[in-house]
Design a protein around this motif. Sequence first.
Motif, PDB file in Angstrom:
ATOM      1  N   VAL A   1       0.706  -1.278  -0.048  1.00 26.18           N
ATOM      2  CA  VAL A   1       0.031  -0.113   0.577  1.00 26.18           C
ATOM      3  C   VAL A   1       0.874   1.514   0.100  1.00 26.18           C
ATOM      4  O   VAL A   1       2.412   0.896   0.040  1.00 26.18           O
TER       5      VAL A   1
ATOM      6  N   ASP B   1      -1.829  -0.192  -3.530  1.00 24.53           N
ATOM      7  CA  ASP B   1      -2.134   0.522  -3.752  1.00 24.53           C
ATOM      8  C   ASP B   1      -1.084   1.190  -5.681  1.00 24.53           C
ATOM      9  O   ASP B   1       0.077   0.027  -4.849  1.00 24.53           O
TER      10      ASP B   1
ATOM     11  N   THR C   1       4.499  -1.074   2.456  1.00 19.56           N
ATOM     12  CA  THR C   1       4.894   0.121   2.597  1.00 19.56           C
ATOM     13  C   THR C   1       6.694  -0.225   1.551  1.00 19.56           C
ATOM     14  O   THR C   1       6.689  -0.547   1.647  1.00 19.56           O
TER      15      THR C   1
ATOM     16  N   ARG D   1      -2.355   3.322   5.849  1.00 18.27           N
ATOM     17  CA  ARG D   1      -3.353   2.836   5.076  1.00 18.27           C
ATOM     18  C   ARG D   1      -3.152   1.030   5.485  1.00 18.27           C
ATOM     19  O   ARG D   1      -3.862   0.005   5.119  1.00 18.27           O
ATOM     20  N   CYS D   2      -1.658   1.082   5.916  1.00 20.52           N
ATOM     21  CA  CYS D   2      -1.489  -0.860   5.979  1.00 20.52           C
ATOM     22  C   CYS D   2      -2.570  -0.912   7.672  1.00 20.52           C
ATOM     23  O   CYS D   2      -2.983  -1.665   7.180  1.00 20.52           O
TER      24      CYS D   2
END
Length: 566
Positions: A261, A371, A311, A266-267
């Motif tokens: 992501v 993402d 990420t 957002r994780c």
Amino acid sequence: MDDERLQFHEMGLDDRLLKAVADLGWSRPTLIQEKAIPLALEGKDLLARARTGSGKTAAYAIPVIQRILTSKQSVREQDVRALILVPTKELGQQVQTMIRQLTMFCSRDVRVANISSKADLSAQRPILMEKPDVVVGTPSRVLAHLSTQNLVLHSSLEMLVVDEADLIFSFGFEADLKNVSCHLPKIYQSFLMSATLTEDVQALKELLLHNPVILKLQGSQLPNSSQLHQYGIKCEEEDKFLLIYTLLKLRLIQGKTLVFVGEVERCYRLKLFLEQFGIPACVLNSELPIHSRCHIITQFNQGFYDYIIATDEQCLADPATTAQTTAAAAAAGKQKKKKKVSEKGGRGKDKEYGVSRGVDFQNVSNVINFDFPPTVNSYIHRVGRTARADNPGSALSFISHTELEKLSEVEEALAGDKADSVLKPYKFKMEEIEGFRYRCRDAMRSVTKQAVKEARLKEIKQELLNSEKLKTYFEDNPRDLQLLRHDKDLHPAVIKPHLKNIPEYLVPASLRGAMHPLSAKRRRWREKPKAEGVVKGSFKNIQGKNPLRSFRYIGGRNRKGEADKS
């Protein structure tokens, strides 16, 4: 063709090194190892480009160890002979592990020290005072030890390795690397290992190499389509959550999976979302110390988790870890201050953190770009976590309308002269899972900003309680430890039990075969024909009595046996 390739035993390696290679199960060298090891043993400088998972680490580690063993036959003095520079702490630990595996039968003759971690310089000084044969570290840590003279290289160094060279500049180590080069002798052998040959790598080549042999072993930076299957599906924000929930819950994606992501927050949002449905996942957080991150990677590799969310941030500002920054505030009970420190986006993230590169994720079957990656290199390095060596793998990218331009860049870079699209369309009918949307929205309502915030705080609080560095502080300040332990409970998100199980009527007919592998067995068990003869009841026979027969009902009579008139 494979029979004609040079084998390890034909390279003139020490018997102890050959034995370690055999114990690791390496029957034959990879292409990069076959080409690089003989050249390195001849004393050549190397600039090698080979994709992730091609065996680059062993390609330089084997000649480094061999040269040290050869040197020790004539020179008995203990000194640092090899320096290996890495962009991330995770890669530093991976390299140290690899060298220890290769030196398992000559560990007394070849010692390795990893100084990548953020331990105090004074704590690492005794290790360096013993003058290990190989030192592994990030440029900033190596420079710090060189500046304090804990590490002296100008008279003893024989070999310099820069691993993942293309990341050294992007992690902001340009100045550090140039300063490190000032502490090196005039003559030494150099290896630059990289997945891509960027302009930054060319600059490193001019700085560190002398008439190098350049090895470009793969035309493509990713495995071919027979080994790596790449798919893309166009979907917007809500559909991304709906799709990943359906794919994982219905087991349409099987095996160890890396989910990428865009940012740390957002994780946690995705982790809490998946937990609503009973799907366990862990987060690899750049705000946590190296030991915690490596522990998570180890758990993933050992099968404790099938899904890891991460990420691949590279532009991380402050190298100080959040857990350390938060310690004083938490210990003093200053909750507001603690929350403010934790909530600041870029603050507290580890500058020397990298997930898409330099981390040894083992046996990854799938990579999901939840993402879409911001650059072509980022895509290559994310997807390069799967289909390593000769293992197959798949990559699935979710693409929103705002990410179409990035998709075009990736397609153009990877396709080259080919007319076909590299990312094949993922043929999935979204209308078939429309019945799951209300469950998806129900789960999203529980994953609030406050829930995400508290999930991050809970992890940091646990980190503080487990911190070895803070043990002494808490021993001197027991009240602060009590305040931290008895702090108010954190509730990351309300779990709704009814979301864990999926009613069979919701599963589309075309997907029912993939849903719950055990359910078919259970159904077959229920549908077994009843055996002829006496069928045992569900009640146990207590002391030889059947409770249904021994139970006496006396109707409406009272104790005297008279009928109840009411």
